[in-house]
Design an enzyme around this catalytic site. Structure first.
Site, PDB file in Angstrom:
ATOM      1  CG  ASP A 216      36.129 -10.934 -14.674  1.00 49.31           C
ATOM      2  OD1 ASP A 216      35.407 -10.588 -15.137  1.00 49.31           O
ATOM      3  OD2 ASP A 216      37.062 -10.494 -14.507  1.00 49.31           O
TER       4      ASP A 216
ATOM      5  CG  ASN B 282      27.366  -7.452 -11.547  1.00 53.04           C
ATOM      6  OD1 ASN B 282      27.690  -8.477 -11.662  1.00 53.04           O
ATOM      7  ND2 ASN B 282      29.080  -6.661 -12.355  1.00 53.04           N
TER       8      ASN B 282
END
Length: 257
Positions: free
Chosen positions: A37, A85
């Site tokens: 991340d 996503n």
């Protein structure tokens, strides 16, 4: 690079060697999951584009796998793209998919890793599906680290897919629903997961300071240890990795006991 930065870099390397020298390889996790991340926030802080942030994150992967191979890790699961996503703007998603496809090709061409896809293949473009299948086939003989590339992956989706696969398997065998209901247990569902026949993650590392799993390997991480690191993924260093291993080795895993 100025003198202060050079000295800081030298001190970090010396510290990393010290941590590595005290690392007990018998206490190293055999399966590490990584939630990589912070690419976009790293790019923003560096004055770069989002695509450049994703590219920098991609460039970190083989370096990270090299550290894993030095410390006897056997399986690594890299979360490259979640099902969520796909909701990102196309101007970001398109380049990101291209970067991820390049990562898969690079891992397969390296010769040190055995590549395995975990995720929903149907969500992915046809070209990426072909790349993933080719990567798995060409690295099937490799004896190095098994690298799970989690692309189009969601923890809830994996469990739903496992149940669907289990039901279809029972239907193909002509198993009555009542008999299936009697036979269902944890092991049966586990045999239909994307990671079937693999050990569950011992350690999950998440970078960027976020302290949540976001649906990562919900089934497999029931007894995993978690390590949350403040640095963004592109800036993740070997010393950060070694600290995670040291922290893991210091914990007493009770497995509910």
């Amino acid at each position: 690079m100025n003198l202060r930065d050079k000295l800081r870099g030298l001190l970090v390397r010396l510290y990393a060697r010290r941590v590595e020298g005290h690392l007990d390889h018998a206490q190293v996790p055999k399966h590490i999951g990584v939630i990589m991340d912070g690419n976009r926030r790293w790019a923003k802080a560096a004055g770069s584009t989002t695509a450049q942030g994703h590219r920098a994150g991609a460039d970190k992967i083989e370096e990270f796998l090299g550290w894993c191979s030095e410390t006897d890790v056997k399986v690594v699961t890299l979360w490259l793209l979640s099902t969520d996503n796909f909701d990102r703007p196309q101007e970001e998603l398109g380049p990101l998919l291209g970067i991820i496809e390049d990562v898969v090709r690079s891992l397969a061409a390296d010769g040190r890793w055995r590549v395995h896809h975990v995720g929903t293949m149907d969500l992915l473009p046809a070209g990426m599906q072909a790349t993933l299948k080719e990567a798995e086939e060409t690295t099937a003989h490799v004896e190095g680290i098994l690298v799970n590339v989690a692309i189009g992956y969601g923890g809830r989706q994996e469990i739903a897919d496992a149940v669907r696969s289990m039901l279809l398997d029972a239907h193909d065998k002509g198993t009555p629903l009542e008999d299936l209901a009697e036979a269902v247990d944890v092991d049966m569902i586990g045999r239909h997961l994307y990671t079937k026949a693999q050990p569950d993650p011992d350690l999950v590392i998440r970078t960027s300071g976020e302290q949540r799993l976001s649906g990562f390997m919900l089934w497999q991480t029931a007894h995993s240890e978690y390590y949350f690191c403040e640095v963004f993924w592109p800036a993740f260093r070997k010393v950060d990795f070694l600290r995670a291993l040291r922290d893991y080795a210091a914990r007493h895993r009770r497995y509910g006991g």
